[in-house]
Scaffold this motif. Structure first.
Motif, PDB file in Angstrom:
ATOM      1  N   THR A  71       0.832  -1.213   0.000  1.00  0.00           N
ATOM      2  CA  THR A  71       0.000   0.000   0.000  1.00  0.00           C
ATOM      3  C   THR A  71       0.862   1.258   0.000  1.00  0.00           C
ATOM      4  O   THR A  71       0.501   2.263  -0.631  1.00  0.00           O
ATOM      5  CB  THR A  71      -0.961   0.037   1.203  1.00  0.00           C
ATOM      6  N   ALA A  72       2.010   1.199   0.684  1.00  0.00           N
ATOM      7  CA  ALA A  72       2.902   2.364   0.693  1.00  0.00           C
ATOM      8  C   ALA A  72       3.476   2.617  -0.695  1.00  0.00           C
ATOM      9  O   ALA A  72       3.551   3.769  -1.151  1.00  0.00           O
ATOM     10  CB  ALA A  72       4.020   2.154   1.701  1.00  0.00           C
ATOM     11  N   LYS A  73       3.870   1.554  -1.372  1.00  0.00           N
ATOM     12  CA  LYS A  73       4.467   1.705  -2.699  1.00  0.00           C
ATOM     13  C   LYS A  73       3.424   2.122  -3.729  1.00  0.00           C
ATOM     14  O   LYS A  73       3.715   2.909  -4.642  1.00  0.00           O
ATOM     15  CB  LYS A  73       5.125   0.397  -3.115  1.00  0.00           C
ATOM     16  N   ARG A  74       2.198   1.632  -3.588  1.00  0.00           N
ATOM     17  CA  ARG A  74       1.146   1.941  -4.562  1.00  0.00           C
ATOM     18  C   ARG A  74       0.363   3.205  -4.177  1.00  0.00           C
ATOM     19  O   ARG A  74      -0.430   3.697  -4.974  1.00  0.00           O
ATOM     20  CB  ARG A  74       0.173   0.765  -4.689  1.00  0.00           C
ATOM     21  N   ASN A  75       0.575   3.679  -2.956  1.00  0.00           N
ATOM     22  CA  ASN A  75      -0.140   4.865  -2.464  1.00  0.00           C
ATOM     23  C   ASN A  75      -1.651   4.689  -2.615  1.00  0.00           C
ATOM     24  O   ASN A  75      -2.368   5.581  -3.088  1.00  0.00           O
ATOM     25  CB  ASN A  75       0.314   6.128  -3.205  1.00  0.00           C
ATOM     26  N   ASN A  76      -2.150   3.525  -2.192  1.00  0.00           N
ATOM     27  CA  ASN A  76      -3.560   3.195  -2.410  1.00  0.00           C
ATOM     28  C   ASN A  76      -4.284   2.771  -1.132  1.00  0.00           C
ATOM     29  O   ASN A  76      -5.314   2.089  -1.190  1.00  0.00           O
ATOM     30  CB  ASN A  76      -3.680   2.074  -3.447  1.00  0.00           C
ATOM     31  N   ARG A  77      -3.762   3.173   0.021  1.00  0.00           N
ATOM     32  CA  ARG A  77      -4.366   2.719   1.273  1.00  0.00           C
ATOM     33  C   ARG A  77      -5.856   3.009   1.352  1.00  0.00           C
ATOM     34  O   ARG A  77      -6.643   2.182   1.854  1.00  0.00           O
ATOM     35  CB  ARG A  77      -3.643   3.371   2.480  1.00  0.00           C
ATOM     36  N   ASP A  78      -6.284   4.164   0.871  1.00  0.00           N
ATOM     37  CA  ASP A  78      -7.698   4.531   0.969  1.00  0.00           C
ATOM     38  C   ASP A  78      -8.578   3.777  -0.017  1.00  0.00           C
ATOM     39  O   ASP A  78      -9.812   3.848   0.069  1.00  0.00           O
ATOM     40  CB  ASP A  78      -7.871   6.037   0.740  1.00  0.00           C
ATOM     41  N   ASP A  79      -7.960   3.031  -0.928  1.00  0.00           N
ATOM     42  CA  ASP A  79      -8.724   2.294  -1.933  1.00  0.00           C
ATOM     43  C   ASP A  79      -9.016   0.853  -1.522  1.00  0.00           C
ATOM     44  O   ASP A  79      -9.740   0.140  -2.225  1.00  0.00           O
ATOM     45  CB  ASP A  79      -7.972   2.277  -3.270  1.00  0.00           C
ATOM     46  N   VAL A  80      -8.422   0.426  -0.407  1.00  0.00           N
ATOM     47  CA  VAL A  80      -8.599  -0.962   0.022  1.00  0.00           C
ATOM     48  C   VAL A  80      -9.122  -1.011   1.453  1.00  0.00           C
ATOM     49  O   VAL A  80      -8.963  -0.071   2.232  1.00  0.00           O
ATOM     50  CB  VAL A  80      -7.283  -1.765  -0.083  1.00  0.00           C
ATOM     51  N   VAL A  81      -9.754  -2.128   1.766  1.00  0.00           N
ATOM     52  CA  VAL A  81     -10.243  -2.403   3.118  1.00  0.00           C
ATOM     53  C   VAL A  81      -9.357  -3.496   3.698  1.00  0.00           C
ATOM     54  O   VAL A  81      -9.244  -4.580   3.116  1.00  0.00           O
ATOM     55  CB  VAL A  81     -11.716  -2.858   3.084  1.00  0.00           C
ATOM     56  N   ILE A  82      -8.717  -3.205   4.812  1.00  0.00           N
ATOM     57  CA  ILE A  82      -7.793  -4.164   5.417  1.00  0.00           C
ATOM     58  C   ILE A  82      -8.387  -4.707   6.713  1.00  0.00           C
ATOM     59  O   ILE A  82      -8.756  -3.946   7.613  1.00  0.00           O
ATOM     60  CB  ILE A  82      -6.421  -3.518   5.697  1.00  0.00           C
ATOM     61  N   ALA A  83      -8.475  -6.026   6.775  1.00  0.00           N
ATOM     62  CA  ALA A  83      -8.921  -6.717   7.983  1.00  0.00           C
ATOM     63  C   ALA A  83      -7.737  -7.477   8.561  1.00  0.00           C
ATOM     64  O   ALA A  83      -7.027  -8.176   7.828  1.00  0.00           O
ATOM     65  CB  ALA A  83     -10.047  -7.686   7.654  1.00  0.00           C
ATOM     66  N   THR A  84      -7.502  -7.329   9.857  1.00  0.00           N
ATOM     67  CA  THR A  84      -6.471  -8.123  10.508  1.00  0.00           C
ATOM     68  C   THR A  84      -6.989  -8.580  11.869  1.00  0.00           C
ATOM     69  O   THR A  84      -8.117  -8.262  12.261  1.00  0.00           O
ATOM     70  CB  THR A  84      -5.134  -7.357  10.609  1.00  0.00           C
ATOM     71  N   LYS A  85      -6.185  -9.345  12.579  1.00  0.00           N
ATOM     72  CA  LYS A  85      -6.668 -10.028  13.779  1.00  0.00           C
ATOM     73  C   LYS A  85      -5.633  -9.976  14.904  1.00  0.00           C
ATOM     74  O   LYS A  85      -4.438  -9.799  14.653  1.00  0.00           O
ATOM     75  CB  LYS A  85      -6.982 -11.497  13.446  1.00  0.00           C
ATOM     76  N   VAL A  86      -6.131 -10.167  16.120  1.00  0.00           N
ATOM     77  CA  VAL A  86      -5.285 -10.147  17.311  1.00  0.00           C
ATOM     78  C   VAL A  86      -5.591 -11.362  18.187  1.00  0.00           C
ATOM     79  O   VAL A  86      -6.721 -11.840  18.214  1.00  0.00           O
ATOM     80  CB  VAL A  86      -5.509  -8.845  18.115  1.00  0.00           C
TER      81      VAL A  86
END
Length: 313
Positions: A71-86
């Motif tokens: 996402t940093a390289k593509r500069n597209n963070r706002d274009d994707v939904v990221i789900a992660t877990k703890v």
């Protein structure tokens, strides 16, 4: 696009599993898969802070790191939904309040972002009162570090208790549920969990949607299980009744000029409450079949045939 439960998150009805990133798929290949997934209309990427601590030489967080670099390289963070877990990272085990806060900050750093769109409790931790766990999740939402909270691998009783505890204390309510669910493993979702999801408007994201590759049709005999690291996961689904499901999938796929995996995912999407199955790919060529699933409409008799075959598993 579909909306996740009561949230404002809109996603393509197929989620890309990030469990292979940094494990069986190196960073360059992962970037290619992520590029192709988003180019094909996908936007939901599912990972966990523990991926892939289970692999030799890894310590956890590898998948998040790859996604963050992408996402940093593509500069597209706002274009994707990221789900992660703890709860399962070796350095951040469990669901105490202090651990959740520390684990979230570590995930945010690896993901190179200031927020997690969907944050799951990966596995239940009955050593910690739910009110403490939910309070920590709620604090992350209030701080803007997490947009929405979700549940994975919880019993129906504990899901019910989570929903009630959130309501009683004014905590952020869960918006999604992630159970194991596929044509050769239905009991974890169908029944109480399914009804809880429907009653509480939880988006449902089945993991192992293709039974670790078994429902792609590439494992037809015992000889097909090679020394490949992921084939051992699929072997647990192998049986005569499982092969009968694959045979039915094959027939229906041929009738639609589709891939077997597309049909298996389309069956999931036809089930009550399902928002988006989660499926991973180790190479770009596998993505087309995954992304095609939401566009594949199965006839009622085809759904019934698959369900009947699955009933025997």
């Amino acid at each position: 696009m579909v909306t996740i439960g009561t949230s404002s998150l809109e996603v393509y009805p197929l989620a890309l599993g990030g469990n292979t990133f940094g494990w069986t798929t190196d960073e360059d290949a992962s970037f290619e898969i992520l590029d192709a997934f988003t180019a094909g209309g996908g936007n939901l990427i599912d990972t966990a802070d523990s991926y892939s601590a289970f692999a030799d030489g890894n310590s956890g967080g590898e998948s998040e790191t790859v996604i963050g670099n992408w996402t940093a390289k593509r500069n597209n963070r706002d274009d994707v939904v990221i789900a992660t877990k703890v709860s399962q990272h070796p350095d951040f085990m469990g669901l105490s309040a202090s651990n959740i806060v520390a684990a979230a900050d570590a995930s945010l750093a690896r993901l190179q972002t200031d927020h997690i769109d969907l944050y799951y409790a990966h596995y239940d931790d009955e050593t910690v009162p739910l009110v403490e766990t939910l309070g920590a999740f709620d604090a992350l939402v209030n701080a803007g570090k997490v947009r929405y909270v979700a549940i994975s691998n919880y019993s129906p009783e504990r899901i019910r208790e989570w929903v009630d505890t959130a309501k009683d204390n004014g905590f952020a309510a869960p918006v999604a549920l992630q159970p194991e669910y596929n044509l050769v493993a239905r009991s974890d979702y169908e029944g109480e969990r399914q009804q809880l999801a429907l009653d509480n408007d939880l988006g449902v994201f089945p993991y192992f949607a293709l039974a670790a590759g078994f429902l792609t049709g590439k494992y037809r005999t015992q000889d097909d299980f090679t020394t490949h690291i992921r084939s051992t996961m699929a072997k647990g689904y192998f049986s005569d009744s499982g092969l009968a499901v694959v045979s039915a999938l094959d027939d229906i796929a041929s009738a639609h000029s589709a891939e077997i995996s597309s049909v298996a995912l389309a069956w999931l999407l036809a089930q009550p409450g399902i928002t988006a199955p989660i499926a991973s790919a180790s190479k770009i060529s596998q993505l087309l079949a995954l992304l095609a699933a939401p566009e594949l409409t199965l006839a009622s008799d085809e759904i019934d045939r698959l369900t009947t075959a699955s009933d025997a598993v």
